[in-house]
Structure formats: structure tokens, C-alpha cells
Scaffold this active site. Sequence first.
Site, PDB file in Angstrom:
ATOM      1  N   LYS A  24       2.911 -15.486   2.614  1.00  0.00           N
ATOM      2  CA  LYS A  24       3.122 -16.246   1.371  1.00  0.00           C
ATOM      3  C   LYS A  24       4.623 -16.531   1.332  1.00  0.00           C
ATOM      4  CE  LYS A  24       1.643 -17.936  -2.568  1.00  0.00           C
ATOM      5  NZ  LYS A  24       0.741 -19.104  -2.636  1.00  0.00           N
ATOM      6  N   ASP A  70     -12.302  -8.881   4.449  1.00  0.00           N
ATOM      7  CA  ASP A  70     -13.578  -8.873   3.722  1.00  0.00           C
ATOM      8  C   ASP A  70     -14.188 -10.278   3.722  1.00  0.00           C
ATOM      9  OD1 ASP A  70     -13.556  -6.194   3.081  1.00  0.00           O
ATOM     10  OD2 ASP A  70     -14.013  -6.512   0.967  1.00  0.00           O
ATOM     11  N   ASP A  87      -6.353  -6.859   4.134  1.00  0.00           N
ATOM     12  CA  ASP A  87      -7.464  -6.210   3.423  1.00  0.00           C
ATOM     13  C   ASP A  87      -8.380  -7.285   2.838  1.00  0.00           C
ATOM     14  OD1 ASP A  87      -8.960  -4.156   2.095  1.00  0.00           O
ATOM     15  OD2 ASP A  87      -7.937  -4.713   0.242  1.00  0.00           O
ATOM     16  N   ASP A 110      -3.240 -18.255   0.639  1.00  0.00           N
ATOM     17  CA  ASP A 110      -4.232 -18.973  -0.178  1.00  0.00           C
ATOM     18  C   ASP A 110      -4.932 -20.031   0.669  1.00  0.00           C
ATOM     19  OD1 ASP A 110      -1.738 -20.199  -0.073  1.00  0.00           O
ATOM     20  OD2 ASP A 110      -1.752 -20.894  -2.146  1.00  0.00           O
ATOM     21  N   TYR A 166       0.824  -1.212   0.000  1.00  0.00           N
ATOM     22  CA  TYR A 166       0.000   0.000   0.000  1.00  0.00           C
ATOM     23  C   TYR A 166       0.859   1.263   0.000  1.00  0.00           C
ATOM     24  CZ  TYR A 166      -4.694  -1.886   0.730  1.00  0.00           C
ATOM     25  OH  TYR A 166      -5.895  -2.502   0.567  1.00  0.00           O
TER      26      TYR A 166
HETATM   27  C1  IPM Z   1     -10.402  -1.111   3.687  1.00  0.00           C
HETATM   28  C2  IPM Z   1     -10.656  -0.556   2.324  1.00  0.00           C
HETATM   29  C3  IPM Z   1      -9.522   0.378   1.988  1.00  0.00           C
HETATM   30  C4  IPM Z   1      -8.242  -0.424   1.969  1.00  0.00           C
HETATM   31  C5  IPM Z   1      -9.688   1.161   0.679  1.00  0.00           C
HETATM   32  C6  IPM Z   1     -11.009   1.873   0.630  1.00  0.00           C
HETATM   33  C7  IPM Z   1      -8.544   2.089   0.466  1.00  0.00           C
HETATM   34  O1  IPM Z   1     -10.809  -1.579   1.397  1.00  0.00           O
HETATM   35  O2  IPM Z   1     -10.296  -0.315   4.633  1.00  0.00           O
HETATM   36  O3  IPM Z   1     -10.306  -2.328   3.806  1.00  0.00           O
HETATM   37  O4  IPM Z   1      -7.928  -1.067   0.949  1.00  0.00           O
HETATM   38  O5  IPM Z   1      -7.536  -0.433   2.972  1.00  0.00           O
HETATM   39 MG    MG Z   2     -10.850  -3.518   2.249  1.00  0.00          MG
END
Ligand code: IPM
Ligand code: MG
Length: 371
Positions: A200, A260, A256, A232, A143
Site C-alpha cells: 500500500k 484467505d 493473511d 486493494d 502482528y
Molecule cells: C492464519 C490465521 C492466524 C493469523 C490467526 C489464527 C492468528 O488467520 O494463519 O492465517 O492471523 O496469522
Molecule cells: Mg488467516
Amino acid sequence: MAEYKIAVIPGDGIGAEVTKSACAVLEEVAKRTGNSFAFTEVLAGGAAIDATGDPLPEKTLQIAKESDAVLLGAVGGPKWDALPGKQRPEAALLGLRKGLGLYANLRLAILFPQLRSASPLKDEIIGNGINIMIVRELTGGIYFGKRGIEASSETLEDGSPKGMEAFDVETYSEGEIRRILKVGFVLAMQRKKKLIVVDKANILETSRLWRKVTEEVRKDYPEVEVEFMYVDNASMQLLRRPSSMDVIVTSNMFGDILSDEAGMITGSIGMLPSASLGDPGKPGMYEPVHGSAPDIAGTGKANPLATILSCAMMLRSSLDLAAEADRIEQAVQDVLAQGYRTADIAEDEKAQILTTTQMTEKVIEAYRALA
Ligand code: IPM
Ligand code: MG
């Protein structure tokens, strides 16, 4: 009695609605405890681009730095999608993370017992429930590594030109790895004494450095059982045996993605809080895991619970009001147990569906009712 300075960044989409709800709950905490909150609302994301041309105005970062904690709604939306990288709303998030030194992102994926049927996983996989703490490194890695794009003069094997070539570099130092691992180990000690380090290492040099530093740091936490897992495989295990996972520590990018996935398996991303923390004594930033959901902004359908639960994390980690954090979490559970839902977490037509404001009122009522 303390006065806590809270920088509030509503941001975009449903951000304004959910932060308003969370501030209303904090006002109740003030009433109960005799402390007070001084809220200062500042701009970031698309809202800031529209008002100032800059996704993260200097003033916003300044006020955030001078606060005891930052409450953030969400940033982003289709309106700003065509802008180049540094001018996008998301640049505000990265700027806040870096500017406030928030290297540790704690994302809690909990399957609330009342929302068990919301999970897309089968009952036998859910087992005793899901409660996974993902510790994501937040100010390093790909990032924030070198990136660029340039014309390549080379060709592919078939002789066709490569054309433009872009790169994003993953970099991690031992120091950065050590401090985030410590956060993981400390949380593991407070929870089930189990830590999964996701990487990884079969491919990446940075991952091999993570493993080496883990071997050093674990000596200070001999009670913690450490498991190394390739990313993975981790993404599979989250679907196969989530109830056996507890604390996961990982890099910025892997965190990240996995957060999710972990959010999804709880079936209620609208419920999940997060905390982004730096060194002790520095302001932390608290925000819901869900995004700005522009499609439902202004309709009253937004679920305020993730932001309210993020305030609970704030009370515990930044404001030394752990008992109130417990009460807020209890109040949310009570409201769910009473059958109240926002549209995103309604299992069936029997659910009593509330608007953002109504749900907030229910949480406040439940909080007031607690001893
Ligand atoms: C998160 C989001 C952010 C990230 C984006 C919106 C920049 O996906 O906070 O997980 O990738 O960190
Ligand atoms: Mg995210």
C-alpha cells in the site's frame, strides 16, 4: 537411513483428526523409503490452555526447536474466545512462528482440475486454472509491532470524548524485507519467473521501504518480471484474473487477508497446505490453511487432504524427500480423479463421500500403488 524427529501439535477442533491422518501417511513414506519418523505429540492452543493454563507451554517450543519439522493441525475455538489477547489459543501460533524464526509463510492456492466446479468463479475467469503461491512475511509487521490501549483526554470534532484509544504499529526493517523478498524471487525463478509485490505504497511508509528494497533485490534476479500492486487492487485482481497470477510476496497482514481470498477462489480451503520456514537447517512448520472447524470436530467430516499435502511440503522443504512429496501429491490427485470426496468438496450427490479416515486410507492405497 534417517530418523526424522517430528513434533506433532494436534491443537484444537479437527486438528487431532487431520494430524492423525497425516502421520498415517508419513508412516507409509517411512515404509517405502526405509527412513523412520519419531513423532512427539505436544500441546498448543486451547488444548494447552485447558491442560496448563498457557497456550504455548515452554516444553512445546523446546520440542519443536529440537525437531526436524513441526506438523500442526489448527488452534482456536469459541470456548477460548473471551480470553484476553496473550492468553488466547492464537498466541500459540504467533509464539511458535516467532520462537522458531519462521519468517516465510508459503501458502499455495491451487484449483485442482478435478475440483474446478468447486470454485465460485466463472469458468472463463478460471481460464487455464489457478495456481498461486502466496509468500507471506510471518514474523514482522503489525502482528508483532508495538500495541497498546490507553485513555485519551482528547475529543472528536463534535466535542464528544474519544474515550479509550488503541494502537497497533506496523514496523519493517530492510533486513526483514530483504530476506522475505529473496524467498519470493527464488520461488518465482522455480515457477513462472513472475513476482507480484503487494503493498500500500500510496499510503504506508513501510510499503515504500518494501519497494526500495525490491529495486535492490531484483538486480540479483534479472529474469524475474516484477509487478508492484496495491493491496486493494490485488484483492480485485484475484477475482478478475487469478490465472495470470503466480507468486505474490507481501507483508504479514496483507498476506493473511489475501491468502484467505485466494483459498476461497479455489473453492476448497480444505485442500490447501502451507509451510512456514526460517533459515535453512532450522525446523519448518507445516499446517493446513483451514482452521480448527469446531462445528465438525469429532464427526469424521474433516478433510485431511490439506494436512496430508502439508506433509508433502514438509518432505520437500525440511526432509529432503522430494520424490515422496511428488508421490503424495500424485496420490491425492489420483484419489480425486477416482471421484472420492470429503463432504466439503463434494460437487453433487453423485460424489462418493468419505469420512476423514476413509479418505486417508484411499490416499495411502493410491500412494502404495505408485511406482
Ligand atoms: C492464519 C490465521 C492466524 C493469523 C490467526 C489464527 C492468528 O488467520 O494463519 O492465517 O492471523 O496469522
Ligand atoms: Mg488467516
